[in-house]
Write a protein that holds these residues in place. Sequence first.
Motif, PDB file in Angstrom:
ATOM      1  N   LEU A 226       0.834  -1.194   0.000  1.00  0.00           N
ATOM      2  CA  LEU A 226       0.000   0.000   0.000  1.00  0.00           C
ATOM      3  C   LEU A 226       0.870   1.245   0.000  1.00  0.00           C
ATOM      4  N   GLY A 227       2.059   1.132   0.580  1.00  0.00           N
ATOM      5  CA  GLY A 227       2.914   2.299   0.720  1.00  0.00           C
ATOM      6  C   GLY A 227       4.346   2.039   0.341  1.00  0.00           C
ATOM      7  N   LYS A 228       5.225   2.769   0.989  1.00  0.00           N
ATOM      8  CA  LYS A 228       6.654   2.670   0.692  1.00  0.00           C
ATOM      9  C   LYS A 228       7.254   1.418   1.327  1.00  0.00           C
ATOM     10  N   SER A 229       6.838   1.106   2.533  1.00  0.00           N
ATOM     11  CA  SER A 229       7.168  -0.175   3.157  1.00  0.00           C
ATOM     12  C   SER A 229       5.948  -0.657   3.924  1.00  0.00           C
ATOM     13  N   ASP A 230       5.728  -1.954   3.898  1.00  0.00           N
ATOM     14  CA  ASP A 230       4.539  -2.545   4.520  1.00  0.00           C
ATOM     15  C   ASP A 230       4.946  -3.660   5.473  1.00  0.00           C
ATOM     16  N   LEU A 231       4.043  -4.021   6.358  1.00  0.00           N
ATOM     17  CA  LEU A 231       4.280  -5.097   7.320  1.00  0.00           C
ATOM     18  C   LEU A 231       3.671  -6.403   6.834  1.00  0.00           C
ATOM     19  N   PHE A 232       4.413  -7.493   7.074  1.00  0.00           N
ATOM     20  CA  PHE A 232       4.009  -8.836   6.679  1.00  0.00           C
ATOM     21  C   PHE A 232       4.237  -9.782   7.853  1.00  0.00           C
ATOM     22  N   ILE A 233       3.532 -10.908   7.847  1.00  0.00           N
ATOM     23  CA  ILE A 233       3.713 -11.932   8.877  1.00  0.00           C
ATOM     24  C   ILE A 233       3.895 -13.292   8.227  1.00  0.00           C
ATOM     25  N   SER A 234       4.807 -14.091   8.779  1.00  0.00           N
ATOM     26  CA  SER A 234       5.046 -15.452   8.319  1.00  0.00           C
ATOM     27  C   SER A 234       5.075 -16.365   9.540  1.00  0.00           C
ATOM     28  N   PHE A 235       4.619 -17.609   9.354  1.00  0.00           N
ATOM     29  CA  PHE A 235       4.528 -18.553  10.472  1.00  0.00           C
ATOM     30  C   PHE A 235       5.518 -19.697  10.300  1.00  0.00           C
ATOM     31  N   ASN A 236       6.005 -20.172  11.421  1.00  0.00           N
ATOM     32  CA  ASN A 236       6.940 -21.290  11.444  1.00  0.00           C
ATOM     33  C   ASN A 236       6.139 -22.586  11.580  1.00  0.00           C
ATOM     34  N   GLU A 237       6.075 -23.343  10.480  1.00  0.00           N
ATOM     35  CA  GLU A 237       5.359 -24.608  10.474  1.00  0.00           C
ATOM     36  C   GLU A 237       6.368 -25.750  10.384  1.00  0.00           C
ATOM     37  N   ASN A 238       6.589 -26.407  11.533  1.00  0.00           N
ATOM     38  CA  ASN A 238       7.505 -27.549  11.595  1.00  0.00           C
ATOM     39  C   ASN A 238       8.898 -27.183  11.076  1.00  0.00           C
ATOM     40  N   GLY A 239       9.349 -25.985  11.452  1.00  0.00           N
ATOM     41  CA  GLY A 239      10.691 -25.566  11.083  1.00  0.00           C
ATOM     42  C   GLY A 239      10.797 -24.877   9.742  1.00  0.00           C
ATOM     43  N   ASN A 240       9.664 -24.697   9.061  1.00  0.00           N
ATOM     44  CA  ASN A 240       9.662 -24.038   7.756  1.00  0.00           C
ATOM     45  C   ASN A 240       8.772 -22.795   7.808  1.00  0.00           C
ATOM     46  N   TRP A 241       9.268 -21.710   7.266  1.00  0.00           N
ATOM     47  CA  TRP A 241       8.514 -20.461   7.260  1.00  0.00           C
ATOM     48  C   TRP A 241       7.521 -20.456   6.100  1.00  0.00           C
ATOM     49  N   THR A 242       6.284 -20.079   6.392  1.00  0.00           N
ATOM     50  CA  THR A 242       5.257 -19.994   5.355  1.00  0.00           C
ATOM     51  C   THR A 242       5.463 -18.728   4.526  1.00  0.00           C
ATOM     52  N   SER A 243       4.752 -18.662   3.405  1.00  0.00           N
ATOM     53  CA  SER A 243       4.760 -17.442   2.611  1.00  0.00           C
ATOM     54  C   SER A 243       4.184 -16.306   3.447  1.00  0.00           C
ATOM     55  N   PRO A 244       4.779 -15.132   3.368  1.00  0.00           N
ATOM     56  CA  PRO A 244       4.296 -14.012   4.193  1.00  0.00           C
ATOM     57  C   PRO A 244       2.883 -13.590   3.817  1.00  0.00           C
ATOM     58  N   VAL A 245       2.146 -13.181   4.818  1.00  0.00           N
ATOM     59  CA  VAL A 245       0.813 -12.617   4.613  1.00  0.00           C
ATOM     60  C   VAL A 245       0.900 -11.115   4.849  1.00  0.00           C
ATOM     61  N   TRP A 246       0.415 -10.362   3.894  1.00  0.00           N
ATOM     62  CA  TRP A 246       0.363  -8.901   4.020  1.00  0.00           C
ATOM     63  C   TRP A 246      -0.640  -8.537   5.104  1.00  0.00           C
ATOM     64  N   LEU A 247      -0.259  -7.658   6.014  1.00  0.00           N
ATOM     65  CA  LEU A 247      -1.155  -7.289   7.100  1.00  0.00           C
ATOM     66  C   LEU A 247      -2.277  -6.358   6.645  1.00  0.00           C
ATOM     67  N   GLY A 248      -2.289  -6.046   5.376  1.00  0.00           N
ATOM     68  CA  GLY A 248      -3.451  -5.398   4.785  1.00  0.00           C
ATOM     69  C   GLY A 248      -3.561  -3.907   5.040  1.00  0.00           C
ATOM     70  N   LYS A 249      -4.558  -3.324   4.403  1.00  0.00           N
ATOM     71  CA  LYS A 249      -4.764  -1.881   4.531  1.00  0.00           C
ATOM     72  C   LYS A 249      -5.318  -1.518   5.902  1.00  0.00           C
ATOM     73  N   GLU A 250      -5.772  -2.511   6.670  1.00  0.00           N
ATOM     74  CA  GLU A 250      -6.248  -2.224   8.014  1.00  0.00           C
ATOM     75  C   GLU A 250      -5.104  -1.779   8.922  1.00  0.00           C
ATOM     76  N   ILE A 251      -3.877  -2.249   8.629  1.00  0.00           N
ATOM     77  CA  ILE A 251      -2.713  -1.887   9.439  1.00  0.00           C
ATOM     78  C   ILE A 251      -1.727  -1.040   8.642  1.00  0.00           C
ATOM     79  N   ASN A 252      -1.452  -1.415   7.403  1.00  0.00           N
ATOM     80  CA  ASN A 252      -0.492  -0.672   6.589  1.00  0.00           C
ATOM     81  C   ASN A 252      -1.078   0.627   6.055  1.00  0.00           C
ATOM     82  N   SER A 253      -0.194   1.518   5.628  1.00  0.00           N
ATOM     83  CA  SER A 253      -0.606   2.821   5.126  1.00  0.00           C
ATOM     84  C   SER A 253       0.120   3.123   3.830  1.00  0.00           C
ATOM     85  N   GLU A 254      -0.085   4.315   3.300  1.00  0.00           N
ATOM     86  CA  GLU A 254       0.597   4.733   2.082  1.00  0.00           C
ATOM     87  C   GLU A 254       2.006   5.244   2.358  1.00  0.00           C
TER      88      GLU A 254
END
Length: 583
Positions: A226-254
């Motif tokens: 949405l902006g210049k830099s955004d926040l993402f989250i990834s989960f550790n599943e059995n020692g492997n990191w999942t694809s990041p999920v964008w925290l969306g426009k509810e949290i990120n800004s322009e």
Amino acid sequence: MCRIIILLSVISASLIGCKNNTSPFSQFDNANTPQILGNGSLSLDSVQWNNVYVARTRELYFTKMGKSASIIHKMDYKDGGFKNLEKIAFPEDSPHSDIYVTNDGDTMLFSSLMQEHENDTISDWNIWKSIRKNGVWQTPTPFFNQNLEGNQFYPWLTQSGNIYFAITPHSSDNSDLYVSEYKNGEYGTPKNLPAHINSKNIEGDAFVAPDESYIIFASFEREQNLGKSDLFISFNENGNWTSPVWLGKEINSEGYDGSPFVTEDGKYLIFTSSRGSTDKNTFFNHYIVKFNPEIYRAESKTLANYLAQIGNTPSQLDLGNISTTGIEYGGSLSLKTHEIVFTRAADDFSSRNMMLSRFKDGQFSVPQELKIGGMMYKGASDVQLSNDGEYLYFKMRGHVLNDSLRKDGNIWRSKRNGDSWKKAELLPEIINSKFDEYYPMPTNSGNLYFSRELPDTNYDIYVSKFSNGKYQEAERLPDYINTELLESDAYVSPDESYIIFVRMYAEGDLGISDLYISFNEDGIWGHPINMRSINSKGVDGSPFMTSDGNYLIFTSTRDSENPENFDGHLDIYAVKFNKEDWR
């Protein structure tokens, strides 16, 4: 009377104690959108970043830009607000930033340009450590015993002792996330996090849950942003990191969103943001929002989320697993069965194997050789899945019943049987001549497109139409598609509305082989268009479109040291795609 006085004293003390123990963030229990934290005290429309709140000492640490360098500060939470702005007394001749503080409030890690030792001649950022004794932060010492290459930023310790941080190589503006594992009392060589976290853009500012169950980080210019830099989250599943999920426009800004921190009780996300400022006058404030990481976990495991990371610039697909340092080509991905099939070959193509990888829990499995009818066919290649995922088509030399001398390439088909494949059948002679046929592509109508090599026409693209339950005599596509040059590797959309294929050695083309697209209007193929913005100076081929029409998968040498001269390196790439951009 005495009893009443004593009782009132106890009640009064209890009320004071409750007031002092009130969480500084309880007022944000219903904050489902980010709210400014400490407006007018902590947040002052200034240039500051980082967030670490120590619940035990009720202190919030952050970095604030001084007149000439960044300085670490803290504020105390008292009487319902953040007060007592205090500089941390580290050497003033160097900038300091990116704080981490342990939950007991007695150990701090941070990044600094301080000289590591007297003979240190390289001015770079390194990770430092300070211990608090008797309320005073002591002289910092280097965190690592060994020298690390590049600039290190944003350290974050976990319960295991593992430390996560960002590395920016010298003479580079890029940044990736790494982890140094703590084993047997020592820190190992930093390992970069997987390619689906570390994109070709900047990643940094990683908050890692104490148990390493998830990571929140900032990234620049990803496909979802949405902006210049955004926040993402990834989960550790059995020692492997999942694809990041964008925290969306509810949290990120322009603006710039970064410096994530989840409070020790796991209830709130604190971060810094430049929202509300301009490029000419960029300032930051601290924000807080009610947070539950678990609402993102299910999405992080989906193939749709994985594909959402794919942008407008081609990138290697699942680098290190599907795309390796060897030769991989011809990726065919089913959105229905969540499988990808492709060919893996020896450096000199002396051997070829069909491979299959399944997408599960946020990642592709380690590719395995395909078994068809319980057999693994060595030398088989050009493998494709039908649109419904029920059939597998591929090319193979030999194996023709009652004709052991026949070594030409032919097209075979296998039907799915649950998670396995039935014995392969050779398609009829009306498709398989005694010349080479390869790169089969089925469509919804049953028509089959493929390439054929004839002695007098080089490589050309053909179609065998399926009518009355039978394949018909193969027809060569028009001369403006099949020229005197080499044309092959045709992907045809399930509804046959467009075709993407390879043409080699054309004058004026960008590389050795380029991708072209042609549209079918009222049953007539249009003149092909060079897909120049996707092609490279090397080899580009083996196109395949996902069934939703959103992503193009293809093969390229573009990241080889010398892509114009084949060096035994061929990778599978993916790029966001819209056919209408080419019409």
